[in-house]
Design a protein around this motif. Structure first.
Motif, PDB file in Angstrom:
ATOM      1  N   ASN A 123      28.955 -22.913 -36.853  1.00 24.26           N
ATOM      2  CA  ASN A 123      29.446 -21.540 -36.738  1.00 24.26           C
ATOM      3  C   ASN A 123      28.334 -20.562 -37.090  1.00 24.26           C
ATOM      4  OD1 ASN A 123      32.087 -22.274 -36.080  1.00 24.26           O
ATOM      5  ND2 ASN A 123      32.745 -22.326 -38.211  1.00 24.26           N
ATOM      6  N   LEU A 124      28.392 -19.382 -36.507  1.00 23.19           N
ATOM      7  CA  LEU A 124      27.491 -18.317 -36.921  1.00 23.19           C
ATOM      8  C   LEU A 124      28.043 -17.638 -38.160  1.00 23.19           C
ATOM      9  CD1 LEU A 124      26.356 -16.527 -33.636  1.00 23.19           C
ATOM     10  CD2 LEU A 124      25.353 -18.476 -34.807  1.00 23.19           C
ATOM     11  N   ASN A 125      27.162 -17.207 -39.031  1.00 21.94           N
ATOM     12  CA  ASN A 125      27.557 -16.393 -40.165  1.00 21.94           C
ATOM     13  C   ASN A 125      27.868 -14.976 -39.695  1.00 21.94           C
ATOM     14  OD1 ASN A 125      27.044 -18.538 -41.980  1.00 21.94           O
ATOM     15  ND2 ASN A 125      24.876 -17.989 -42.062  1.00 21.94           N
ATOM     16  N   ALA A 126      28.592 -14.232 -40.512  1.00 24.71           N
ATOM     17  CA  ALA A 126      28.959 -12.869 -40.141  1.00 24.71           C
ATOM     18  C   ALA A 126      27.732 -12.013 -39.859  1.00 24.71           C
ATOM     19  CB  ALA A 126      29.800 -12.234 -41.245  1.00 24.71           C
ATOM     20  N   ASP A 127      26.681 -12.176 -40.676  1.00 28.29           N
ATOM     21  CA  ASP A 127      25.478 -11.359 -40.483  1.00 28.29           C
ATOM     22  C   ASP A 127      24.748 -11.716 -39.193  1.00 28.29           C
ATOM     23  OD1 ASP A 127      25.008 -13.580 -42.690  1.00 28.29           O
ATOM     24  OD2 ASP A 127      23.109 -13.390 -41.633  1.00 28.29           O
ATOM     25  N   GLU A 128      24.872 -12.955 -38.745  1.00 29.18           N
ATOM     26  CA  GLU A 128      24.218 -13.359 -37.494  1.00 29.18           C
ATOM     27  C   GLU A 128      24.915 -12.739 -36.285  1.00 29.18           C
ATOM     28  OE1 GLU A 128      22.343 -17.679 -38.611  1.00 29.18           O
ATOM     29  OE2 GLU A 128      24.508 -17.584 -38.340  1.00 29.18           O
TER      30      GLU A 128
END
Length: 354
Positions: free
Chosen positions: A133-138
């Protein structure tokens, strides 16, 4: 070793948590608000650029924290002005995002996962493994970088964001919602939630959770067939999330949010393009207020599907409109650079860094 691996990822912290860290370092706690604004309001990814902080504090921040910034590895320009970017993440993985300019809007299409686990038969991303999963910041960084492209090439800010890139957003629920919170926050990018659309292949329990969380952004369902047999064939997710289960979840979602839903429907030649298919779709639309976006199919190397003819698509849309259903035909953008709907996939030349 990934640079900064032993450091704390500062963009995973709340402002209160940053305040706590600064206090433990003997720094004035009011600095936390300044740092937070640099990170999210000014989209700063380098502590040295935080100009209203003293050098000693900037050095301290660099020693303790990391900003795992996303960067543009490659940008491709389509003949129709679409720009597709491959974004390299802090760990070397790559995702893709797209800027879609139009006379009345500038839309960023962003990814939420590296790859995808849903194996939809018509989608290039579905033939990739899901790595993480991508992090929120990404996700946030993709929006910022695509926004910079909109300004640089067209002199316009972003007006819309669609979570329609690589991955299934509802299988990365927490990070997707956290990214939207930062994008819409007054101390973030301050974009209106109604300018954001999250698209799902259809996970009933997570659609209900959207209702429980009373989200303010728009929801789109990639439907592509209103018949379980056909949908099972092209979208294996339907085997655990039948049309009946999705209809119940969508009605629950609407009851909680009062947000109409958009159904996305690709008209495949000889598969879901006849009058019976249109009738089944019209019947499914009766469950709650909605509209239908008919999408052109964009061929991929892994599948044998073909787009239906323009005449068939027009007849299909006309049938829906006669039933009182708001129906739009969306023409593909960025086909020549594999940036169109369903075409996002990492090519050999874009594989992760060693």
């Amino acid at each position: 070793m990934v640079e900064g691996k032993s450091k704390i990822d500062i963009r995973k912290l709340t402002q209160d948590q940053i305040r706590g860290h600064l206090a433990s370092m003997g720094e004035p706690v009011f600095r936390a608000k300044q740092v937070y604004e640099w990170l999210w309001k000014k989209s700063c990814t380098d502590f040295d650029h935080m100009s209203n902080l003293g050098k000693s504090l900037r050095d301290l921040l660099k020693q303790s924290f990391a900003i795992n910034a996303v960067s543009v590895r490659q940008a491709q320009h389509s003949a129709d002005s679409t720009i597709k970017s491959s974004f390299v993440l802090y760990d070397g993985n790559i995702v893709e995002g797209v800027l879609i300019p139009a006379p009345d809007r500038m839309t960023a299409c962003v990814s939420s996962q590296v790859g995808c686990s849903l194996t939809c038969k018509f989608c290039a991303t579905g033939y990739m493994d899901r790595k993480r999963n991508l992090n929120a910041d990404e996700i946030y960084d993709q929006v910022v970088l695509i926004g910079k492209q909109a300004q640089a090439h067209y002199g316009q800010p972003l007006t819309n964001i669609v979570y329609m890139g690589m991955g299934e957003p509802l299988l990365n629920y927490a990070n997707v919602l956290a990214s939207i919170e930062r994008i819409t926050a007054v101390d973030g990018l301050n974009m209106a939630a109604k300018r954001i659309t999250v698209s799902t292949a259809g996970i009933a329990k997570m659609i209900k959770k959207l209702g429980d969380d009373q989200v303010r952004f728009n929801l789109a369902l990639s439907l592509h067939a209103a018949n379980d047999r056909k949908r099972n064939e092209i979208m294996p997710i339907n085997e655990q999330n039948s049309l009946r289960a999705l209809a119940e979840a969508l009605k629950y979602y609407y009851a909680k949010t009062k947000n109409p839903v958009t159904y996305e429907y690709i008209v495949f030649n000889g598969f879901n393009d006849d009058l019976t298919d249109a009738q089944e779709l019209a019947a499914f639309c009766k469950h709650l207020p909605c509209k239908v976006n008919i999408i052109e199919y964009n061929p991929i190397a892994f599948a044998d599907f073909e787009n239906a003819s323009a005449d068939k698509i027009d007849r299909f849309a006309d049938h829906l409109r006669k039933k009182g259903i708001i129906t739009n035909i969306r023409r593909s953008r960025g086909k020549d650079i594999d940036a169109a709907c369903g075409q996002l996939a990492i090519k050999e030349t874009e594989k992760p860094l060693a």
